[in-house]
Design an enzyme around this catalytic site. Structure first.
Site, mmCIF file in Angstrom:
data_model
loop_
_atom_site.group_PDB
_atom_site.id
_atom_site.type_symbol
_atom_site.label_atom_id
_atom_site.label_comp_id
_atom_site.label_asym_id
_atom_site.label_seq_id
_atom_site.Cartn_x
_atom_site.Cartn_y
_atom_site.Cartn_z
ATOM 1 N N LYS A 84 0.985 -1.062 0.106
ATOM 2 C CA LYS A 84 -0.130 -0.017 -0.059
ATOM 3 C C LYS A 84 0.875 1.253 -0.063
ATOM 4 C CE LYS A 84 -4.310 -1.758 2.274
ATOM 5 N NZ LYS A 84 -5.085 -1.904 3.522
ATOM 6 N N ARG A 85 2.129 1.136 0.572
ATOM 7 C CA ARG A 85 2.841 2.319 0.924
ATOM 8 C C ARG A 85 3.354 2.944 -0.541
ATOM 9 N NH1 ARG A 85 6.398 -1.628 2.346
ATOM 10 N NH2 ARG A 85 8.242 -1.731 1.141
#
Length: 470
Positions: A239-240
């Protein structure tokens, strides 16, 4: 035997990019070889599996148009079959009850670690029959003690693992529910899966599964372990790094064809070719041509591919996907041009369909204010005469087409002896609310005549206010 692949996600979250690529590779290989493609939902993790995740997986597969020939199968519907196989393994002497507690097993691993040995369960209950009463137990598979397991991997080549490195793995928990490695084996066996395509994080599971298959007398499928996808920082995609959910790419304005085209090249290639139709993917793809090394996700490259598809696909098809974004942004397209016409004039001006919807609002919604910067620059006192005259000429048109509109704008500039920009820019701001749009004549042609004239009046009111304010 019909070639059969499968995609078997766990419904504990969305369909992520890595899973979508695995599904694509499995689907392509089945399509290329006239085979079957199975969708199987591995939902035995009852605490973490959710219906919302099942729906998200289905939505992603349907959006990508990766149609399965069989399924979806749910493992929770097959518990009776798993129990049957576990009983079969016990009966044949290939499995046994283990009464060790979790703490005892951990102590075994720590002891092995201290001796510099492989950390694993030591087989304490492997050959015992002195079972205690009323004590919980797990069921373990009796892994061979010697010899090697050879994985004939279509991507990575032969991988050899010594049986000495492998545990007697648990195949049923204390509550009787089956574990992952058992359910996968039974499903692949029953569903006649001939080729298992999955991420290379599963390589450690493969020798265990092969040994169980051998114990059951089942045919061993061929394996293709696909390297993981990395972010631009070289770490595993997460997700980052931005969007990793397939449906997030839909929400962000990418076409499914663009994402598929990008994903097929993220670990496979055919010369220097970058753009592949679905038919070309099926014809050219081969698991043996997949890269052995991880691939790095590059959003800029995905954007480039998306722009290509927006510009080259049939506008009416792109418009169907654009319609979703219009609705998502609350834009009612009933009163305005066909969306396919918007695609034709906006596709080469944007990166995504979401952006296309955002910059096309003025075709469908009226506004009461102009973009401040554009109005300050172009709706000044000097714009009054050009706007008044061009309004007269536009109002007189019987043929509201781009060519006639262009002629009216030209005639205004010639009559006033000014450059086209002195007419065109105030008119653009008046008609669209801002300083950017496609070709002005085409833009106006897509707007209703009365709407354009009303907006010019609104712009003239702003000009009058500025004149009055000095």
């Amino acid at each position: 035997m019909t070639l059969t692949t499968r995609f078997a996600p766990s419904p504990t979250g969305y369909l992520h990019v890595g899973g979508a690529r695995t599904a694509l590779y499995s689907w392509l290989y089945a399509q290329k070889n006239g085979g079957n493609f199975i969708l199987r939902i591995e939902d035995t993790d009852l605490e973490r599996s959710t219906q919302a995740s099942v729906d998200a997986i289905m939505d992603g597969m349907n959006w990508l148009n990766l149609e399965w020939t069989h399924g979806p199968y749910f493992q929770t519907k097959r518990f009776d079959r798993y129990k049957e196989v576990i009983a079969q393994l016990l009966e044949s002497g290939n499995a046994y009850r283990c009464y060790c507690s979790a703490e005892e097993v951990e102590a075994m691993r720590e002891e092995a670690k201290a001796k510099g040995e492989i950390e694993k369960y030591n087989g304490m209950w492997r050959d015992r029959t002195d079972y205690p009463e009323d004590k919980p137990y797990v069921i373990r598979f009796k892994n061979p003690l010697d010899g090697d397991v050879v994985i004939k991997d279509m991507v990575k080549g032969d991988i050899t693992i010594s049986n000495e490195q492998l545990d007697d793995l648990i195949i049923a928990r204390t509550d009787g529910t089956p574990t992952y490695n058992l359910t996968v084996v039974v499903d692949d066996w029953d569903m006649k899966v001939s080729h298992v395509v999955r991420g290379d994080d599963h390589i450690s599971n493969t020798p265990k599964q092969i040994n169980i298959l051998k114990a059951l007398g089942a045919e061993i499928p061929e394996y293709a372990h696909i390297p993981m996808i990395l972010g631009d920082d070289g770490k595993r995609l997460s997700k980052r790094h931005g969007a990793v959910s397939v449906m997030q790419y839909r929400d962000d304005g990418y076409l499914p064809e663009a994402l598929l085209n990008y994903l097929v090249r993220l670990g496979w290639s055919h010369g220097d070719q970058e753009i592949f139709s679905r038919e070309e993917m099926i014809e050219l793809f081969d698991l043996k041509d997949c890269n052995r090394a991880p691939s790095g996700f590059n959003t800029d490259k995905l954007i480039w591919v998306n722009q290509h598809y927006m510009k080259t696909m049939e506008p009416s098809y792109v418009a169907k996907h654009l319609a979703w974004h219009m609705e998502d942004q609350g834009i009612n397209t009933d009163n305005g041009p066909e969306l396919a016409e918007i695609v034709k004039i906006q596709a080469d001006r944007v990166k995504t369909l979401k952006e296309m919807a955002e910059i096309s609002t003025y075709f469908y919604q009226d506004f009461t204010e102009f973009e401040a910067k554009a109005a300050k620059k172009h709706l000044r006192g000097v714009a009054k005469e050009p706007l008044q005259l061009v309004k007269e000429k536009l109002a007189a048109l019987d043929n509201w087409q781009a060519e006639a509109i262009h002629a009216a704008i030209n005639a205004t500039a010639e009559e006033l002896e000014v450059g086209m920009g002195k007419v065109g820019m105030p008119l653009r701001v008046a008609a669209t609310g801002g300083g950017n749009s496609p070709s002005l004549d085409v833009t106006l042609a897509l707007l209703a005549k009365d709407k354009v004239l009303a907006r010019i009046d609104l712009a003239l009111a702003v000009v009058e206010e500025r004149i009055a304010a000095g």
